[in-house]
Each structure stands twice: as C-alpha cells, then as structure tokens.
Design an enzyme around this catalytic site. Sequence first.
Site, PDB file in Angstrom:
ATOM      1  N   ASP A 168       1.361   0.100  15.236  1.00  0.00           N
ATOM      2  CA  ASP A 168       0.774   0.647  14.007  1.00  0.00           C
ATOM      3  C   ASP A 168       0.757   2.151  14.228  1.00  0.00           C
ATOM      4  O   ASP A 168      -0.003   2.648  15.071  1.00  0.00           O
ATOM      5  CB  ASP A 168      -0.641   0.110  13.809  1.00  0.00           C
ATOM      6  CG  ASP A 168      -1.301   0.653  12.544  1.00  0.00           C
ATOM      7  OD1 ASP A 168      -0.748   1.586  11.930  1.00  0.00           O
ATOM      8  OD2 ASP A 168      -2.383   0.160  12.180  1.00  0.00           O
ATOM      9  N   LEU A 183      -0.373   4.797  12.662  1.00  0.00           N
ATOM     10  CA  LEU A 183      -1.607   5.564  12.469  1.00  0.00           C
ATOM     11  C   LEU A 183      -2.673   4.685  11.825  1.00  0.00           C
ATOM     12  O   LEU A 183      -2.853   4.689  10.609  1.00  0.00           O
ATOM     13  CB  LEU A 183      -1.361   6.824  11.631  1.00  0.00           C
ATOM     14  CG  LEU A 183      -2.477   7.869  11.743  1.00  0.00           C
ATOM     15  CD1 LEU A 183      -2.653   8.346  13.174  1.00  0.00           C
ATOM     16  CD2 LEU A 183      -2.201   9.049  10.837  1.00  0.00           C
ATOM     17  N   ASP A 184      -3.366   3.954  12.651  1.00  0.00           N
ATOM     18  CA  ASP A 184      -4.469   3.122  12.189  1.00  0.00           C
ATOM     19  C   ASP A 184      -5.639   4.000  11.742  1.00  0.00           C
ATOM     20  O   ASP A 184      -5.977   4.988  12.394  1.00  0.00           O
ATOM     21  CB  ASP A 184      -4.922   2.214  13.346  1.00  0.00           C
ATOM     22  CG  ASP A 184      -6.182   1.449  13.031  1.00  0.00           C
ATOM     23  OD1 ASP A 184      -6.108   0.494  12.248  1.00  0.00           O
ATOM     24  OD2 ASP A 184      -7.248   1.827  13.553  1.00  0.00           O
ATOM     25  N   GLU A 190       4.154  -1.086  11.186  1.00  0.00           N
ATOM     26  CA  GLU A 190       3.476  -1.350   9.926  1.00  0.00           C
ATOM     27  C   GLU A 190       4.204  -0.706   8.761  1.00  0.00           C
ATOM     28  O   GLU A 190       4.189  -1.220   7.639  1.00  0.00           O
ATOM     29  CB  GLU A 190       2.035  -0.839   9.968  1.00  0.00           C
ATOM     30  CG  GLU A 190       1.291  -1.090   8.672  1.00  0.00           C
ATOM     31  CD  GLU A 190      -0.139  -0.605   8.662  1.00  0.00           C
ATOM     32  OE1 GLU A 190      -0.846  -0.861   7.671  1.00  0.00           O
ATOM     33  OE2 GLU A 190      -0.549   0.050   9.636  1.00  0.00           O
ATOM     34  N   GLU A 191       4.857   0.423   9.014  1.00  0.00           N
ATOM     35  CA  GLU A 191       5.485   1.175   7.929  1.00  0.00           C
ATOM     36  C   GLU A 191       6.945   0.816   7.712  1.00  0.00           C
ATOM     37  O   GLU A 191       7.668   1.525   7.025  1.00  0.00           O
ATOM     38  CB  GLU A 191       5.347   2.676   8.198  1.00  0.00           C
ATOM     39  CG  GLU A 191       3.915   3.155   8.395  1.00  0.00           C
ATOM     40  CD  GLU A 191       2.968   2.753   7.267  1.00  0.00           C
ATOM     41  OE1 GLU A 191       3.440   2.490   6.140  1.00  0.00           O
ATOM     42  OE2 GLU A 191       1.757   2.697   7.522  1.00  0.00           O
ATOM     43  N   GLU A 199      -1.384  -5.133  15.947  1.00  0.00           N
ATOM     44  CA  GLU A 199      -2.777  -4.685  16.041  1.00  0.00           C
ATOM     45  C   GLU A 199      -3.590  -5.652  16.903  1.00  0.00           C
ATOM     46  O   GLU A 199      -4.127  -5.269  17.948  1.00  0.00           O
ATOM     47  CB  GLU A 199      -3.399  -4.553  14.644  1.00  0.00           C
ATOM     48  CG  GLU A 199      -2.797  -3.420  13.825  1.00  0.00           C
ATOM     49  CD  GLU A 199      -3.354  -3.344  12.410  1.00  0.00           C
ATOM     50  OE1 GLU A 199      -3.470  -2.214  11.887  1.00  0.00           O
ATOM     51  OE2 GLU A 199      -3.646  -4.396  11.801  1.00  0.00           O
ATOM     52  N   ASP A 242       1.239   9.004   7.913  1.00  0.00           N
ATOM     53  CA  ASP A 242       1.669   7.685   8.393  1.00  0.00           C
ATOM     54  C   ASP A 242       3.182   7.651   8.570  1.00  0.00           C
ATOM     55  O   ASP A 242       3.700   7.155   9.575  1.00  0.00           O
ATOM     56  CB  ASP A 242       1.261   6.595   7.399  1.00  0.00           C
ATOM     57  CG  ASP A 242      -0.231   6.343   7.335  1.00  0.00           C
ATOM     58  OD1 ASP A 242      -0.826   6.029   8.369  1.00  0.00           O
ATOM     59  OD2 ASP A 242      -0.792   6.464   6.229  1.00  0.00           O
ATOM     60  N   ASP A 270       0.829  -1.198   0.000  1.00  0.00           N
ATOM     61  CA  ASP A 270       0.000   0.000   0.000  1.00  0.00           C
ATOM     62  C   ASP A 270       0.865   1.249   0.000  1.00  0.00           C
ATOM     63  O   ASP A 270       2.031   1.226   0.432  1.00  0.00           O
ATOM     64  CB  ASP A 270      -0.915   0.023   1.233  1.00  0.00           C
ATOM     65  CG  ASP A 270      -1.835  -1.188   1.292  1.00  0.00           C
ATOM     66  OD1 ASP A 270      -2.280  -1.624   0.214  1.00  0.00           O
ATOM     67  OD2 ASP A 270      -2.088  -1.687   2.399  1.00  0.00           O
TER      68      ASP A 270
END
Length: 307
Positions: free
Chosen positions: A105, A107-108, A83-84, A259, A60, A54
């Site tokens: 995470d 910025l969910d 996540e990033e 998460e 983010d 993504d």
Amino acid sequence: MKRLDVFLKEQKKPELSIIIGEFVKSGKEIYKQLQNIGINGYYSESDEKNASGDSPKKIDIYAHDLLVENLKSTSLVSIIGSEESKELIKCGDFISNKVYDVYFDPLDGSSNLECSGGTGTIFGIFPSSSLSCGDEEEREYKFPKGRDIVCSGYLYYSSSLILTITFGNGTFVFTFDGEHFVENIKSPLVFTDKCQRIYSVNEGSKDKWNDILREQIEVFKKENYTLRYIGSMVADVHRTLLYGGVFIHPTKKLRLLYECIPISFLVENCEGVSYSDATKVLDLTPESLHQKVPIVLGCKRDVYYFS
C-alpha cells in the site's frame, strides 16, 4: 545503537536487503514530499480511480510510481501488487534471478494529510511463486498463502521517519536520524502481560458491529480501557505495537494481501496475535489482489475475546 545496514547484513539475505534498500530510498523521498504537502498540493485528488473506485490523491500516485520504478530496478522482483494498480504488475520477462513478489500500500492514511496526520507505506515480500509453465499469456498467477511471507514492514511518516520490519525472527524498529536508520530504543518490540489497556476502533461505525464486538467494547470501558483511534492503519498499529492493547477494524475495508498479512506478520513476530473472524490472518490465502477482510490484532490478552 545498531544501524539498519548492519542489521540487514546480519540477516544474511542479500536479495531481500536490496529490496528493503529500495523501500528505504523511496520512503525518504516520499517523506520529503509529505513535509511540503501544504505547498506542493499533492494532497489534492488525482483524476484516476483505483480498484476500489476511490480517487487517490496525487501523493498516492507519486508514491506508487516511485516504488514501482525503484523495485523494478533491482531485477529481483517478478510481480508487484499495489493498492493503486487494478492489476498485477509484471516486471519484464521472467528470468531466473527475479526471486520475489512484492505487495504494498504505497500511502496508507492519505485521507489524513490535510490535517498533517500520520501516514505510511505497508509492504510484504513473498518468494516468487506461482507462475505455471507455458507461454506468458497462458501463465496463471496463484496468490501466495499468508504463511509464505518472508519479510514485511512499514515506513511510518510522522514526527519521525520510522521503519518497522520483520524477517520472521522478531519485530524491529529503526528511526531515521537524517543520515542513517538507527535502531529505536523500543526495539525489538514484544507484547507483554503488562501492556497498556487501549482499544482502537472507529466507534462511529458501531451500527455495523456484531453483538460480540458491542459487548466487548462495553467490557473494555468498564475495565477503564482508553480509546485511541487515528484512522490510519499504520498509525494505529504503530501505537498498538509500542504500547499494547488491541486494534479492531470489523468491516471489510482493509486489504488482505498488502495490508493485513504484512501487518499480521509483524504482530506475530512480537508475540501478538491477529485474526480475521475466527481465523488467524496468516492462515488465509488471498483470492484476489484487492480482497478486503475484517481484522483484530494486538496483545493476546485483548484479542483473545474475539478469536
């Protein structure tokens, strides 16, 4: 009303309190940027791709970089997973005072930013595990078991800046009053037999559901349950923790390590339950940093149907 700094002192875990302090400091800065996101353009996509392929938004990446920098500054963190980041982030050389591994995470729910939807930072903290002896190149990282987690929480960025947190002895909520985080009047959170009848699931994806889920949703409708779904895990879970009911994400999209496990630790510590398929989420051991799993969580009354 109790302030967060007093609460943290009562836990008698000074190293964890320092790490939580960095999440809080970072959260305040992220919240400031979110309040001006219609001006600063941070909701536009970055040029990078994350591990899922993504294109994260600029906010983010900002949140990720800020959290990594602040966590490294503690000299208490050995490994960071985000996540990033496609790979684990090693925090310098492995000296004895680096006692925790941290996953988050940053910025969910950032896909909701253009319409000012609620977002959040989810985090889980584990004892520094897992590096076998030998030269750094030869060290093999073993992902922690869900039950190894010692602290988790989320910062929720919405009408208020909220911290929900557990050290394994209850789930507590603090609201930022502009100067301090102060315990919310709803804290500590506990699921009761009288919790509201709410189910939270994306009905737009029901063509991917199994027969059990389809049948149970029809039962909920006949029993006058209310559908509430935002599309941000933090926002949907926060509502579920406060009001009751059940949150369901039946497809493999949410990440286990940063998460589902942290959120499940919060849920279990307010007398709720959390499953992935037929297994309690905290009984799972991640196989990879970005492993995805289905999840259903909430009050025992409603999750029982899926366990």
